[in-house]
Design a protein around this motif. Structure first.
Motif, PDB file in Angstrom:
ATOM      1  N   VAL A  71       0.831  -1.211   0.000  1.00 44.44           N
ATOM      2  CA  VAL A  71       0.000   0.000   0.000  1.00 44.44           C
ATOM      3  C   VAL A  71       0.863   1.258   0.000  1.00 44.44           C
ATOM      4  O   VAL A  71       2.037   1.225   0.366  1.00 44.44           O
ATOM      5  CB  VAL A  71      -0.976   0.025   1.208  1.00 44.44           C
ATOM      6  N   ASP A  72       0.233   2.362  -0.389  1.00 48.73           N
ATOM      7  CA  ASP A  72       0.951   3.638  -0.446  1.00 48.73           C
ATOM      8  C   ASP A  72       1.147   4.227   0.955  1.00 48.73           C
ATOM      9  O   ASP A  72       0.627   3.707   1.942  1.00 48.73           O
ATOM     10  CB  ASP A  72       0.222   4.623  -1.377  1.00 48.73           C
ATOM     11  N   ARG A  73       1.894   5.306   1.034  1.00 54.37           N
ATOM     12  CA  ARG A  73       2.239   5.915   2.337  1.00 54.37           C
ATOM     13  C   ARG A  73       1.025   6.420   3.106  1.00 54.37           C
ATOM     14  O   ARG A  73       0.976   6.316   4.321  1.00 54.37           O
ATOM     15  CB  ARG A  73       3.226   7.064   2.135  1.00 54.37           C
ATOM     16  N   ARG A  74       0.073   7.006   2.399  1.00 55.38           N
ATOM     17  CA  ARG A  74      -1.134   7.500   3.089  1.00 55.38           C
ATOM     18  C   ARG A  74      -1.838   6.355   3.820  1.00 55.38           C
ATOM     19  O   ARG A  74      -2.257   6.491   4.960  1.00 55.38           O
ATOM     20  CB  ARG A  74      -2.111   8.137   2.087  1.00 55.38           C
ATOM     21  N   THR A  75      -1.955   5.238   3.143  1.00 49.40           N
ATOM     22  CA  THR A  75      -2.630   4.077   3.730  1.00 49.40           C
ATOM     23  C   THR A  75      -1.770   3.451   4.819  1.00 49.40           C
ATOM     24  O   THR A  75      -2.277   3.060   5.871  1.00 49.40           O
ATOM     25  CB  THR A  75      -2.964   3.050   2.626  1.00 49.40           C
ATOM     26  N   ASP A  76      -0.480   3.379   4.597  1.00 54.03           N
ATOM     27  CA  ASP A  76       0.440   2.775   5.570  1.00 54.03           C
ATOM     28  C   ASP A  76       0.359   3.459   6.930  1.00 54.03           C
ATOM     29  O   ASP A  76       0.499   2.808   7.959  1.00 54.03           O
ATOM     30  CB  ASP A  76       1.877   2.833   5.038  1.00 54.03           C
ATOM     31  N   ARG A  77       0.099   4.744   6.943  1.00 48.38           N
ATOM     32  CA  ARG A  77      -0.002   5.473   8.220  1.00 48.38           C
ATOM     33  C   ARG A  77      -1.237   5.074   9.016  1.00 48.38           C
ATOM     34  O   ARG A  77      -1.307   5.332  10.219  1.00 48.38           O
ATOM     35  CB  ARG A  77      -0.028   6.986   7.968  1.00 48.38           C
ATOM     36  N   ARG A  78      -2.211   4.453   8.375  1.00 44.39           N
ATOM     37  CA  ARG A  78      -3.496   4.213   9.027  1.00 44.39           C
ATOM     38  C   ARG A  78      -3.874   2.741   9.195  1.00 44.39           C
ATOM     39  O   ARG A  78      -4.854   2.444   9.877  1.00 44.39           O
ATOM     40  CB  ARG A  78      -4.588   4.931   8.242  1.00 44.39           C
ATOM     41  N   VAL A  79      -3.161   1.841   8.566  1.00 48.51           N
ATOM     42  CA  VAL A  79      -3.533   0.422   8.652  1.00 48.51           C
ATOM     43  C   VAL A  79      -2.344  -0.450   9.040  1.00 48.51           C
ATOM     44  O   VAL A  79      -1.189  -0.100   8.789  1.00 48.51           O
ATOM     45  CB  VAL A  79      -4.135  -0.120   7.327  1.00 48.51           C
ATOM     46  N   ARG A  80      -2.659  -1.579   9.628  1.00 47.62           N
ATOM     47  CA  ARG A  80      -1.685  -2.631   9.902  1.00 47.62           C
ATOM     48  C   ARG A  80      -2.346  -3.968   9.580  1.00 47.62           C
ATOM     49  O   ARG A  80      -3.577  -4.088   9.607  1.00 47.62           O
ATOM     50  CB  ARG A  80      -1.218  -2.622  11.362  1.00 47.62           C
ATOM     51  N   SER A  81      -1.539  -4.944   9.274  1.00 48.29           N
ATOM     52  CA  SER A  81      -2.030  -6.278   8.955  1.00 48.29           C
ATOM     53  C   SER A  81      -1.571  -7.241  10.052  1.00 48.29           C
ATOM     54  O   SER A  81      -0.383  -7.544  10.159  1.00 48.29           O
ATOM     55  CB  SER A  81      -1.481  -6.725   7.597  1.00 48.29           C
ATOM     56  N   PRO A  82      -2.505  -7.706  10.894  1.00 45.06           N
ATOM     57  CA  PRO A  82      -2.123  -8.554  12.027  1.00 45.06           C
ATOM     58  C   PRO A  82      -1.961 -10.023  11.636  1.00 45.06           C
ATOM     59  O   PRO A  82      -2.687 -10.541  10.784  1.00 45.06           O
ATOM     60  CB  PRO A  82      -3.299  -8.386  12.995  1.00 45.06           C
ATOM     61  N   HIS A  83      -0.991 -10.646  12.270  1.00 47.48           N
ATOM     62  CA  HIS A  83      -0.757 -12.082  12.109  1.00 47.48           C
ATOM     63  C   HIS A  83      -0.441 -12.638  13.493  1.00 47.48           C
ATOM     64  O   HIS A  83       0.470 -12.154  14.160  1.00 47.48           O
ATOM     65  CB  HIS A  83       0.393 -12.342  11.135  1.00 47.48           C
ATOM     66  N   SER A  84      -1.217 -13.629  13.907  1.00 47.13           N
ATOM     67  CA  SER A  84      -1.077 -14.175  15.257  1.00 47.13           C
ATOM     68  C   SER A  84      -0.546 -15.599  15.245  1.00 47.13           C
ATOM     69  O   SER A  84      -0.813 -16.367  14.321  1.00 47.13           O
ATOM     70  CB  SER A  84      -2.437 -14.181  15.965  1.00 47.13           C
TER      71      SER A  84
END
Length: 185
Positions: A71-84
């Motif tokens: 994803v782009d920088r704007r999106t990167d500042r607002r989302v994370r992808s969790p892995h447990s």
């Protein structure tokens, strides 16, 4: 849930209590059950949540909230992808849900990985009862395209670019779309 490597949780648990180790003295947060405590750290924009079973003096598992290179920088500042990763004895006890909820309640949005296990799919379905859920596609230019609240099983859902989005507390779709310049057409 990703499979654990033999001894992985034991080694991490030892590091949590080893003076001088980068995992020693991490911020501690309560979890949904007083039997558990969350050790929290941030490194390179990614977050690591280690779930300790205090009663049994061991690590139940951990979650990594990854940045997404897709994803782009704007999106990167607002989302994370969790892995447990949780030890088998701790799965299906609401631990991963409680960890994800802490992040969502802080206003961070979660984007699923490209593939989900049946357990992860169930977890996201349960979270979608409490948090606004949408499907998005990651375009070639790294921007998000809104696909809707539901997508048909099969071709669209099975594409690697199709992801599930859970909006963190305080976010509405319109504001999120504007912040990340997501195409909602």
């Amino acid at each position: 849930m990703l499979p654990l490597v033999d001894g992985e949780l034991e080694a991490l648990y030892e590091r949590l209590y080893q003076p001088g180790n980068k995992l020693y003295g991490l911020e501690r947060r309560p979890l949904h059950d007083p039997q558990f405590v969350l050790h929290w750290r941030e490194a390179d924009g990614e977050w690591f949540a280690y779930v300790e079973d205090v009663a049994n003096a061991c690590l139940a598992g951990y979650t990594v909230f990854n940045r997404l290179v897709e994803v782009d920088r704007r999106t990167d500042r607002r989302v994370r992808s969790p892995h447990s990763r949780l030890a088998p004895a701790y799965q299906r006890r609401g631990i991963a849900s409680a960890v994800y909820q802490q992040v969502l309640d802080r206003g961070v949005c979660l984007l699923s990985g490209a593939r989900q296990s049946p357990g992860a799919h169930g977890l996201w379905n349960r979270l979608a009862r409490s948090y606004d859920s949408h499907y998005v596609a990651i375009a070639g230019d790294k921007s998000l395209q809104h696909l809707g609240r539901r997508v048909p099983d099969g071709a669209v859902l099975d594409q690697r670019a199709t992801r599930r989005l859970l909006l963190g507390t305080g976010w509405e779709l319109e504001a999120f779309a504007q912040a990340v310049q997501m195409d909602c057409a």
